[in-house]
Scaffold this motif. Structure first.
Motif, short mmCIF file in Angstrom:
data_model
loop_
_atom_site.label_atom_id
_atom_site.label_comp_id
_atom_site.label_asym_id
_atom_site.label_seq_id
_atom_site.Cartn_x
_atom_site.Cartn_y
_atom_site.Cartn_z
N ALA A 232 -5.21 2.11 -36.87
CA ALA A 232 -4.16 2.84 -37.59
C ALA A 232 -4.06 4.28 -37.07
CB ALA A 232 -4.45 2.84 -39.07
N LEU A 233 -5.20 4.82 -36.64
CA LEU A 233 -5.20 6.22 -36.18
C LEU A 233 -4.43 6.38 -34.87
CD1 LEU A 233 -8.87 7.30 -36.93
CD2 LEU A 233 -6.89 7.50 -38.38
N VAL A 234 -4.58 5.42 -33.97
CA VAL A 234 -3.92 5.58 -32.66
C VAL A 234 -2.40 5.51 -32.78
CG1 VAL A 234 -5.84 4.73 -31.28
CG2 VAL A 234 -4.05 3.16 -31.97
N VAL A 235 -1.93 4.87 -33.84
CA VAL A 235 -0.49 4.76 -34.02
C VAL A 235 0.13 6.16 -34.15
CG1 VAL A 235 1.29 3.94 -35.62
CG2 VAL A 235 -0.63 2.48 -35.02
N PHE A 236 -0.64 7.07 -34.72
CA PHE A 236 -0.10 8.43 -34.91
C PHE A 236 -0.32 9.29 -33.66
CE2 PHE A 236 -1.55 6.95 -39.14
CZ PHE A 236 -0.29 6.69 -39.63
N ILE B 35 4.33 -9.35 -25.24
CA ILE B 35 4.32 -8.20 -24.33
C ILE B 35 3.20 -7.25 -24.75
CG2 ILE B 35 5.68 -6.25 -23.42
CD1 ILE B 35 8.20 -7.83 -24.19
N TRP B 36 2.37 -6.88 -23.80
CA TRP B 36 1.34 -5.88 -24.08
C TRP B 36 1.80 -4.54 -23.51
CZ3 TRP B 36 -4.02 -8.31 -22.41
CH2 TRP B 36 -4.35 -9.33 -23.32
N HIS B 37 1.62 -3.50 -24.30
CA HIS B 37 1.95 -2.16 -23.79
C HIS B 37 1.08 -1.12 -24.48
CE1 HIS B 37 4.34 -0.30 -27.10
NE2 HIS B 37 4.34 -1.54 -27.51
N TRP B 38 1.17 0.12 -24.00
CA TRP B 38 0.33 1.21 -24.48
C TRP B 38 1.18 2.36 -25.07
CZ3 TRP B 38 2.23 0.13 -19.84
CH2 TRP B 38 2.93 1.13 -19.20
N MET B 39 2.51 2.17 -25.13
CA MET B 39 3.41 3.29 -25.44
C MET B 39 3.61 3.45 -26.95
SD MET B 39 6.05 2.36 -22.41
CE MET B 39 5.57 0.68 -22.13
N THR B 40 2.66 4.12 -27.58
CA THR B 40 2.65 4.27 -29.04
C THR B 40 3.99 4.78 -29.57
OG1 THR B 40 0.49 5.11 -28.55
CG2 THR B 40 1.10 5.07 -30.84
N GLN B 64 3.08 -6.07 -28.44
CA GLN B 64 1.74 -5.76 -28.99
C GLN B 64 1.26 -4.44 -28.38
OE1 GLN B 64 -0.71 -9.22 -28.33
NE2 GLN B 64 0.44 -10.45 -29.79
N LEU B 65 0.95 -3.52 -29.27
CA LEU B 65 0.57 -2.17 -28.83
C LEU B 65 -0.95 -2.06 -28.72
CD1 LEU B 65 1.12 0.95 -28.49
CD2 LEU B 65 0.95 1.07 -30.97
N TYR B 66 -1.43 -1.62 -27.57
CA TYR B 66 -2.86 -1.35 -27.40
C TYR B 66 -3.01 0.05 -26.81
CZ TYR B 66 -3.15 -6.36 -28.00
OH TYR B 66 -3.02 -7.64 -28.50
N ALA B 67 -3.41 0.97 -27.64
CA ALA B 67 -3.57 2.36 -27.18
C ALA B 67 -4.96 2.83 -27.56
CB ALA B 67 -2.50 3.23 -27.83
N PRO B 68 -5.51 3.86 -26.94
CA PRO B 68 -4.96 4.70 -25.89
C PRO B 68 -4.91 3.99 -24.53
CG PRO B 68 -7.22 5.32 -26.34
CD PRO B 68 -6.87 4.26 -27.33
N SER B 69 -4.29 4.66 -23.58
CA SER B 69 -4.00 4.02 -22.31
C SER B 69 -5.25 3.57 -21.55
CB SER B 69 -3.14 4.93 -21.45
OG SER B 69 -3.63 6.22 -21.46
#
Lengths: 276, 434
Positions: A232-236, B35-40, B64-69
């Motif tokens: 949830a934190l990385v979303v911000f 789709i996987w991406h990192w662009m929050t 599907q978001l996976y962050a940080p890069s």
């Protein structure tokens, strides 16, 4: 003579207190900044540099709690932390007891291997762990993640239990044996209560470790519903732009359980660190 | 049997049962594009586009978001090893890593799709946006020539200037300094006014390298820069020493201070947004950043002031975010269709409005806000290392950037840095040839 002594004592005490005050402020200030920033707007965080905001925006907390399944992630984190810490305490205390009090072939070698595992950083294992979990069909499952976290926390915990239980008087164990206790009973009734201070240390170290973990979760889980709170934190935190007020509000909520656990175990942690 | 033994057997059975229950069966996936991406910051816009696609075409798309890069890159690497890459994904690293994934057979060659209907899809894009995703016939990576990824937006890295501060210094805000001499003269006034001149994230080494390369193009031309990378021209060449000397001159004039060499870009952005610095060297993503930090900030876009008229001053531009299609995906045809849809005018315009990034397609220019129009104009004077078929050794880049930091701090001379970089280059080339 007496006045001189008192003056010296007061001067020394004042210097020590001032020093401790500076250390305490430098430790607390970032936390205060986090809490107060969570009530600001994105613009005022950068333009109004005073600590206390002109207007407290409580809606930041509402936004955090209603965005991005925060509640779900919170429960996931509680489940992962509880399962991992409980398992580590049971396994590490049993293993620590065995390494400390029992004699079996290869004891020292196995212990050295465990200690050696402490030297390998988890990110270095990501690819092999992923491939292993994939082969066991444990990727994208809570069990896969929990097992990885347990194995990551065990070496240090076993080491702590073992070194602490080495100091347990032999007589205590002998008396228990005369009273008819099995080895498991001695572990439960004698060793575990004796190791209470180190139990607190192991609990808090591993709680912090699991509560703040995110990288392994990101690699293991594909489904976002299984992700821990850190997701949830990385979303911000955008790629280029970070939403600081919401991030700070989320961090404040995230930090609270850790502070509560620390306060609960405070006595054991201090004793554990001192006695170790 | 003793009761204790019975208890322990029961406990083992229970534990084993729990273990095997936890093992899920192999996944059977319903028809949807993952789709996987990192662009929050682009996730809400992507989700909206996914809903539109489902409504129009009836196919579910899951962004599907996976962050940080950095963590995202780890996940892609691990998934490639485990054979679990999604239908569409991005590769976030240098071109040689991209090339190694292509050679391993994970990435689909999109050239046939780009060439369909008389090159209709390919012609949509800015050439700079496609160049970074393309491998030419004589590429040094050993990849079959072709286009392997679809750009969805672009980045240009240039200078921004604060119009109010320029006015305060007695300059026309619509005419920022064009020559390096004017730029240095401005530095003296900036120092008198106790302002900061140029701020940038030069603590993150790649931005220094980028700035130095802009001037290298201007002083010696692109061919000579590429010849240096190939090892045909030494870094001790007088043109490179001239490039390094510029940093010394900027420091002496007051355009930059010691602080810039340890500054992270987030800090530089904050200083510029708070109107404490006259210039910043930053990427086009800054439009969104400054809007968030100070919506009233009045700033313009400019090329770094030229030092010579002999060769064009080129900035870095073109490489933005791109998507690749998994060559082993059972839905690769659907994935390609979705990417065609995503890069059509309507969807690109929507992405630009929501994210303030430069679009990858040419038609979209009319929809841009003025600052982005100015950034997009710079693309005509841009190039990017990922679009070249040669690449500089990472340690050489690092030594050059650290050397420039030392020059700014007054610890090394340009000549000493040039010699050091050349030594590292020769050593690394020797290692490579062995």
């Amino acid at each position: 003579m007496e006045i001189n002594y008192r003056l010296k004592k007061y001067t020394f005490t004042t210097i020590i207190h001032l020093f401790l005050l500076v250390v305490a402020v430098s430790c607390i200030y970032p936390l205060l900044w986090m809490v107060f920033s969570s009530f600001k707007t994105q613009q005022t965080i950068f333009t109004n540099l005073s600590l206390i905001p002109e207007r407290f925006r409580f809606e930041n907390y509402y936004l955090v709690l209603t965005q991005e399944n925060f509640g779900r992630y919170f429960l996931n984190s509680i489940f992962y932390t509880g399962s991992v810490v409980f398992s580590i305490i049971i396994i590490a205390s049993l293993a620590g007891y065995a390494f400390s009090r029992l004699n079996f072939p290869g004891k020292n070698l196995i212990f050295i291997i465990f200690i050696g595992a402490m030297m390998i950083p988890t990110p270095g294992n990501f690819v092999p762990l992923y491939v292993l979990l994939n082969k066991l069909h444990l990727r994208n499952t809570p069990l896969g993640y929990i097992l990885c976290m347990i194995s990551g926390g065990l070496p240090l915990s076993i080491f702590l239990f073992k070194t602490f239980l080495d100091k347990m008087p032999q007589e205590l164990e002998d008396i228990a044996r005369i009273d008819g206790c099995s080895k498991l009973r001695i572990w439960w009734n004698i060793a575990l209560p004796f190791a209470k201070p180190i139990l607190g240390v192991v609990a808090i170290f591993n709680t912090l470790n699991v509560w703040n973990e995110y990288l392994l979760a990101l690699v293991v889980f594909d489904s976002k519903h299984l992700m821990p709170l850190q997701r949830a934190l990385v979303v911000f935190r955008g790629e280029y732009l970070t939403n600081y007020p919401l991030l700070m509000a989320a961090l404040t909520i995230t930090t609270l359980p850790v502070i509560v656990i620390y306060l609960l175990f405070q006595e054991y942690i201090v004793r554990g660190i001192v006695l170790k | 049997m003793e009761p204790n033994k019975v208890k322990s057997i029961r406990a083992w059975i229970l534990l084993s049962g729990l273990f095997f229950l936890g093992c899920s069966p192999p996944e059977v996936r319903e028809k949807r594009i993952v789709i996987w991406h990192w662009m929050t910051d682009r996730q809400p816009a992507f989700q909206e586009l996914a809903e539109r696609y489902q409504a129009q075409r009836g196919i579910q798309v899951d962004f599907q978001l996976y962050a940080p890069s950095e963590a995202y890159s780890q996940k892609v690497r691990a998934a490639a090893q485990g054979g679990n890459l999604p239908d569409i994904f991005g590769v976030l690293s240098e071109k040689r890593d991209f090339a190694s994934l292509i050679k391993a057979g994970y990435i689909l060659d999109l050239t046939p799709y780009m060439e369909e209907e008389n090159f209709a899809w390919r012609n949509r894009f800015f050439p700079q946006a496609l160049a970074v995703n393309k491998f030419s016939p004589d590429n040094t990576y050993g990849v079959n020539p072709g286009i392997y990824a679809v750009p969805i937006d672009m980045v240009a890295i240039a200078m921004v200037y604060n119009k109010n501060l320029l006015r305060k210094l007695g300059f026309n805000p619509s005419q920022p300094p064009q020559s390096f001499e004017e730029f240095l003269n401005l530095g003296r006034k900036i120092r008198e006014e106790k302002l900061q001149g140029l701020v940038s994230g030069w603590g993150e080494l790649w931005l220094i390298y980028c700035f130095a390369q802009n001037y290298a193009f201007n002083i010696m031309g692109k061919e000579k820069v590429l010849a240096t990378i190939r090892g045909e021209v030494p870094y001790t060449d007088s043109a490179w020493i001239e490039v390094l000397r510029l940093f010394e001159e900027m420091k002496n004039s007051g355009i930059i201070t010691n602080k810039v060499v340890s500054m992270v870009n987030k800090t530089a952005e904050q200083i510029f947004a708070n109107e404490k610095a006259v210039f910043a060297f930053n990427g086009s993503w800054c439009v969104n950043v400054y809007k968030g930090m100070n919506p009233d900030l009045d700033y313009g876009i400019m090329l770094p002031p030229r030092i010579s008229n002999r060769f064009p001053l080129l900035v870095w531009g073109g490489a933005g975010s791109s998507f690749m299609v998994n060559a082993h995906s059972p839905y690769r045809e659907e994935a390609v269709k979705f990417l065609k849809w995503l890069t059509a005018l309507e969807q690109q315009s929507y992405l630009v409005r929501k994210t303030n990034n430069l679009p990858a397609i040419k038609e979209c220019r009319e929809d841009l806000p003025q600052v982005l129009v100015d950034f997009s104009r710079l693309l005509e004077k841009s190039t990017h290392p990922n679009s070249w078929d040669v690449w500089e050794l990472p340690l050489v880049n690092e030594t050059l950037a650290r050397g420039i930091q030392a020059i700014v701090l007054g610890k090394k001379t340009p000549q000493a840095v040039a010699q050091e970089v050349q030594r590292v280059k020769e050593r690394e080339l020797a290692k490579k040839s062995n």
